[in-house]
Design a protein around this motif. Structure first.
Motif, short mmCIF file in Angstrom:
data_model
loop_
_atom_site.label_atom_id
_atom_site.label_comp_id
_atom_site.label_asym_id
_atom_site.label_seq_id
_atom_site.Cartn_x
_atom_site.Cartn_y
_atom_site.Cartn_z
N ALA A 164 -31.22 16.06 -15.83
CA ALA A 164 -30.73 16.25 -17.20
C ALA A 164 -31.87 16.68 -18.12
N LEU A 165 -33.01 16.02 -17.98
CA LEU A 165 -34.13 16.34 -18.85
C LEU A 165 -34.72 17.72 -18.51
N GLU A 166 -34.69 18.07 -17.21
CA GLU A 166 -35.15 19.41 -16.83
C GLU A 166 -34.26 20.49 -17.46
N CYS A 167 -32.94 20.22 -17.42
CA CYS A 167 -32.00 21.17 -18.03
C CYS A 167 -32.29 21.34 -19.50
N PHE A 168 -32.65 20.26 -20.14
CA PHE A 168 -32.96 20.31 -21.57
C PHE A 168 -34.13 21.27 -21.81
N GLU A 169 -35.12 21.21 -20.93
CA GLU A 169 -36.27 22.12 -21.05
C GLU A 169 -35.83 23.57 -20.82
N SER A 170 -35.02 23.79 -19.76
CA SER A 170 -34.56 25.16 -19.48
C SER A 170 -33.74 25.71 -20.64
N MET A 171 -32.98 24.82 -21.26
CA MET A 171 -32.13 25.23 -22.38
C MET A 171 -33.00 25.80 -23.50
N LYS A 172 -34.12 25.12 -23.73
CA LYS A 172 -35.01 25.60 -24.80
C LYS A 172 -35.64 26.93 -24.41
N VAL A 173 -36.00 27.06 -23.10
CA VAL A 173 -36.56 28.33 -22.63
C VAL A 173 -35.54 29.46 -22.84
N ALA A 174 -34.25 29.12 -22.59
CA ALA A 174 -33.20 30.13 -22.76
C ALA A 174 -32.88 30.38 -24.24
N ARG A 175 -33.61 29.74 -25.10
CA ARG A 175 -33.46 29.89 -26.56
C ARG A 175 -32.07 29.53 -27.06
N VAL A 176 -31.48 28.51 -26.46
CA VAL A 176 -30.22 27.97 -26.99
C VAL A 176 -30.59 26.72 -27.77
N VAL A 192 -27.04 13.51 -27.74
CA VAL A 192 -26.31 12.36 -27.17
C VAL A 192 -26.50 12.36 -25.66
N GLY A 193 -26.39 13.55 -25.05
CA GLY A 193 -26.58 13.67 -23.60
C GLY A 193 -27.96 13.23 -23.17
N ILE A 194 -28.97 13.70 -23.90
CA ILE A 194 -30.35 13.37 -23.55
C ILE A 194 -30.61 11.87 -23.70
N LEU A 195 -30.14 11.29 -24.81
CA LEU A 195 -30.38 9.86 -25.03
C LEU A 195 -29.62 9.03 -23.99
N SER A 196 -28.42 9.50 -23.61
CA SER A 196 -27.70 8.69 -22.63
C SER A 196 -28.30 8.87 -21.25
N ALA A 197 -28.90 10.05 -20.98
CA ALA A 197 -29.63 10.22 -19.72
C ALA A 197 -30.75 9.19 -19.64
N CYS A 198 -31.49 9.04 -20.74
CA CYS A 198 -32.55 8.03 -20.77
C CYS A 198 -31.94 6.64 -20.58
N GLY A 199 -30.79 6.43 -21.22
CA GLY A 199 -30.13 5.12 -21.15
C GLY A 199 -29.73 4.74 -19.74
N HIS A 200 -29.15 5.73 -19.01
CA HIS A 200 -28.68 5.41 -17.67
C HIS A 200 -29.82 5.10 -16.72
N SER A 201 -31.04 5.51 -17.06
CA SER A 201 -32.16 5.24 -16.16
C SER A 201 -33.18 4.30 -16.77
N GLY A 202 -32.86 3.75 -17.94
CA GLY A 202 -33.78 2.80 -18.56
C GLY A 202 -35.10 3.40 -19.03
N LEU A 203 -35.08 4.70 -19.39
CA LEU A 203 -36.31 5.35 -19.84
C LEU A 203 -36.52 5.09 -21.34
N VAL A 204 -37.03 3.90 -21.65
CA VAL A 204 -37.08 3.48 -23.04
C VAL A 204 -38.02 4.36 -23.87
N ASP A 205 -39.22 4.60 -23.34
CA ASP A 205 -40.20 5.34 -24.14
C ASP A 205 -39.78 6.78 -24.40
N ARG A 206 -39.26 7.41 -23.34
CA ARG A 206 -38.84 8.80 -23.51
C ARG A 206 -37.65 8.87 -24.46
N GLY A 207 -36.76 7.89 -24.36
CA GLY A 207 -35.62 7.86 -25.26
C GLY A 207 -36.09 7.77 -26.71
#
Length: 759
Positions: A472-484, A492-507
């Motif tokens: 999910a986070l990789e896609c987020f990076e590609s999305m920015k590269v694609a200038r979207v 919401v997607g990114i924060l819930s990705a962090c949530g589902h894996s307990g990535l507190v700091d990145r969240g």
DNA sequence: GTAGGGTTAG
């Protein structure tokens, strides 16, 4: 008038035929041809055939055509063009193939026929077959490309034309306008001295579509000659942009007001929410046509005034498919599916919009099976399926988790050629995500040609819900590269990705960068994600603090996140506070009772469980019964706890008992403290063993060939004991088990779940 | 008498 001429001529002709029949005998037919049937008779016949064709009577035209002793090329051309006009492409092509001689018109008619039927390739092939082409042939091809969105191709055609006329110039201008390239349209327009009035109108119409009021007005003011369409377009511009005063001013200034002008005012008022004013204008109209009626009806429908809409619908003298479709869509969207269905059944002709509306209506009202059944019917009855019928069917498959059915719909999507576009592509993508196959979702995602923000959001949220945070986070990076540009949903997607894996700091990092980097202001969903993330990581105090600092009042789902976290960490105090707030905000929310009840049960507070049960009963809240389902051999099988309905239940229980022994052998211990009811230990074990998700998994293993993944779906959160048991099953049976609950997907494999027991 | 462009209202 035309019909009249035709009718007179036919009566003459039948006399003529009658005479010949009287003279009769088979030989006398030869006498029949030639001399008495003059060239002027041919022309009269051709005129009559045009009349029949325009009236939609292909049979009469053909009978006349067949009875003509001599025909010329125009007679054949008339048949080809008439068939095309009446939607009979195959017959048109047949006459074209069989005609003795073809002139320029024959070829041009057939080329435009191909374009009308959306077969650009066929049009181009025919064009290339022509030895000599004229400007009409070129213009037809040009507008064919323009209408299908191939602006560059259209430009190439325009540039290679040996001769250009006003129509060619207008064609390339329209190519830009239709494809929303107003800058290029304007450049072209300014490069030429004088344009016919239609081209001026075309340019203003383009600005209208883009809501560029002042540009439209500038062009309008510069026009050397204005026709009625120019005035109407300009009035529509104002009306559709809420400037009713200016629209009215122009309405009064305009030299003529026709039914377009009046209807533009009516729909302008409707778009401004001024239904009453719209009706007043509607009543004043000197003349109404079917569009005027439909606009007014649509106005009532949009404002959920179905009764008034129905009154007009019954009253109107001239209904068309759109009138029916508007009513059906209205009923379907306002939850009255039976009235929608009644009209659908009664309408004289249906098009793909009618089908899409009724399929979507059944899907929305929860009758998913009927929606899919209708899709099958539609496939049988319509030769074309439109994009919106595909999207509502696909979203129904997703709701139902009907994976196999969804794959078949995917096949139809490919045949129809919609798989690479965003509109249907995103629906396909979402269907695969929600049916539990992130792998296939990913393949669809890669195939979408111009990925929009929805495509990216769907795949990001898909990965997040399946517990693949890294992807999910990789896609987020590609999305920015694609200038979207990421939007609220992306975050919401990114924060819930962090949530589902307990990535507190990145969240935390993404939460802070939302506003800074993308100018997105956190809404309650973003806060809920963060509170969920912090809370479940055990940082309940931080979660509470974040909640207290929110710039708006927390809603029930935000409190719900805190309650869920408190349950995991056994903090009854915070849980009770949260539950109190939820009870007052949403007294009907049964899920919260269940969460709190589970918390009490887990700590053995049985009197509190009882108290809660009483409270639930007194407030009239019904707990949604838990059930699980699985698709086997194209059918959905649903199970509830201790199911006694399934025809194969005895074999399933037998199988499950055998499985239980294997489970115990592999170290599985049932978590009896999670059972809500305060009953004897052994009964608790029994109840746990027959939870709906275990039944569905067992059935899946029984019915699925070895090596294939098993996909199970549950309407409520998966129970912790089932979660443990299914982990063991995945190891014993060496199979991937994917389980969807309302929060996420669990991928069980080799005795582990990819949620890391963190959900 | 048959063919090509386009704009406005649902």
């Amino acid at each position: 008038m035309r019909f009249h001429i035709g009718a007179i001529f036919v009566s003459k002709l039948s006399k003529f035929r009658l005479r010949s029949q009287l003279a009769s005998s088979s030989e006398s037919r030869t006498n029949f041809s030639g001399a008495r049937f003059t060239n002027s008779d041919i022309v009269k016949c051709n005129v009559a055939m045009v009349g029949f064709m325009r009236d939609g009577d292909c049979g009469a035209a053909l009978r006349l055509f067949d009875s003509m002793p001599r025909k010329n090329t125009v007679s054949y051309n008339t048949m080809v063009s008439g068939y095309l006009w009446n939607g009979k492409f195959a017959l048109a092509r047949k006459v074209f193939d069989e005609m003795p001689r073809r002139d320029m018109v024959s070829w041009n008619v057939m080329i435009s026929g191909y374009i009308k039927y959306g077969d650009l390739g066929g049009a181009k092939r025919l064009f290339d077959e022509m030895n000599v082409k004229d400007v009409v042939s070129w213009n037809a091809l040009l507008s064919g490309y323009a209408q299908s969105g191939y602006v560059d191709e259209a430009r190439k055609v325009f540039d290679s034309m040996p001769h250009k006329n006003d129509i060619s110039w207008n064609g390339i201008l329209a190519a830009y306008v239709q494809n929303r390239k107003m800058d290029e349209a304007r450049k072209l327009f300014d490069s030429r001295e004088s344009w016919p009035v239609v081209s001026w109108n075309c340019l203003i119409g383009g600005y209208l579509k883009k809501k560029k009021l002042s540009e439209a007005r500038q062009v309008f003011d510069r026009m050397p000659i204005r026709d009625e369409v120019s005035w109407n377009t300009m009035i529509t511009c104002y009306a559709q942009n809420g400037e009713m005063m200016e629209a009215l001013k122009l309405f009064k200034e305009s030299p003529n007001q026709d039914v377009f002008t009046w209807t533009a005012l009516v729909s302008g008022y409707i778009q401004n929410g001024q239904l009453h004013e719209a009706r007043t204008i509607f009543e004043q109209m000197p003349e109404r046509n079917v569009v005027s009626w439909n606009s007014m009806i649509a106005g009532y429908v949009q404002n959920q005034k179905m009764y008034a809409a129905r009154e007009l619908f019954e009253e109107m003298p001239c209904r068309n498919i759109s009138s029916w479709n508007t009513m059906i869509t209205g009923y379907a969207q306002n939850g009255d599916i039976s009235l929608a269905r009644d009209l659908f059944n009664r309408m004289p002709h249906r098009d793909c919009i009618s089908w899409a509306a009724i399929i979507g209506g059944h899907a929305q009202s929860g009758d998913h099976e009927e929606a899919l059944r209708l899709f099958v019917l539609m496939k049988r009855e319509e030769n074309r399926i439109n994009r919106s019928a595909f999207t509502s069917t696909l979203s129904t498959c997703a709701d139902l988790a009907a994976f196999e059915f969804g794959k078949q719909v995917h096949g139809c999507v490919i045949k129809a050629g919609f798989e690479f576009g965003c509109y249907v592509g995103n629906a396909l993508l979402s269907m695969y995500c929600r049916c539990g196959s992130i792998h296939e979702a990913c393949a669809v995602f890669r195939g979408i040609e111009d990925k929009d923000v929805v495509s990216w959001n769907t795949i990001i949220i898909g990965y997040a819900r399946h517990g693949f945070s890294d992807e999910a986070l990789e896609c987020f990076e590609s999305m920015k590269v694609a200038r979207v540009k990421p939007d609220e949903v992306t975050m919401v997607g990114i924060l819930s990705a962090c949530g589902h894996s307990g990535l507190v700091d990145r969240g935390r990092f993404f939460f802070d960068s939302m506003r800074k980097d993308y100018g997105i202001v956190a809404n309650s969903k973003h806060y809920t994600c963060m509170i969920d993330l912090l809370g479940r990581a055990g940082r309940l105090e931080d979660a509470k603090k974040l909640m207290a600092g929110m710039p708006f009042e927390p809603d029930a789902s935000t409190w719900g996140a805190l309650l869920g976290a408190s349950r995991i960490h056994g903090n009854a105090e915070i849980a009770e506070t949260a539950a109190e707030r939820i009870f007052s905000l949403e007294p009907w929310n049964a899920g919260m009772y269940v969460l709190l009840s589970n918390l009490y049960a887990a700590s053995g507070r049985w009197p509190d469980v009882d108290r809660l049960r009483l409270k639930m009963r007194d407030s009239g809240v019904n707990k949604e019964p838990g059930y699980s389902w699985i698709e086997v051999e194209n059918r959905i099988h649903t199970f509830s706890v201790g199911d006694s309905m399934h025809p194969e239940r005895e074999r399933i229980y037998e199988f499950l008992d055998g499985l239980e022994l294997l489970l115990k052998g592999s170290g599985y211990v049932s978590a009896t403290k999670l059972v809500l009811h305060d009953v004897e230990e052994e009964d608790k074990q029994q109840m746990l063993m027959y939870h709906s998700e275990k039944l569905a998994v067992a059935y899946g293993i029984m019915k699925t060939p070895a090596g294939r993944p098993i996909r199970v779906f549950k309407n409520l959160r998966v129970c912790a004991d089932c979660h443990t048991a299914i982990k063991h099953v995945s190891k014993i049976k060496r199979t991937l088990i994917v389980l969807r609950d309302p929060n996420r997907f669990h991928h069980f494999q080799d005795g582990l779940c990819n949620c890391g027991d963190y959900w």
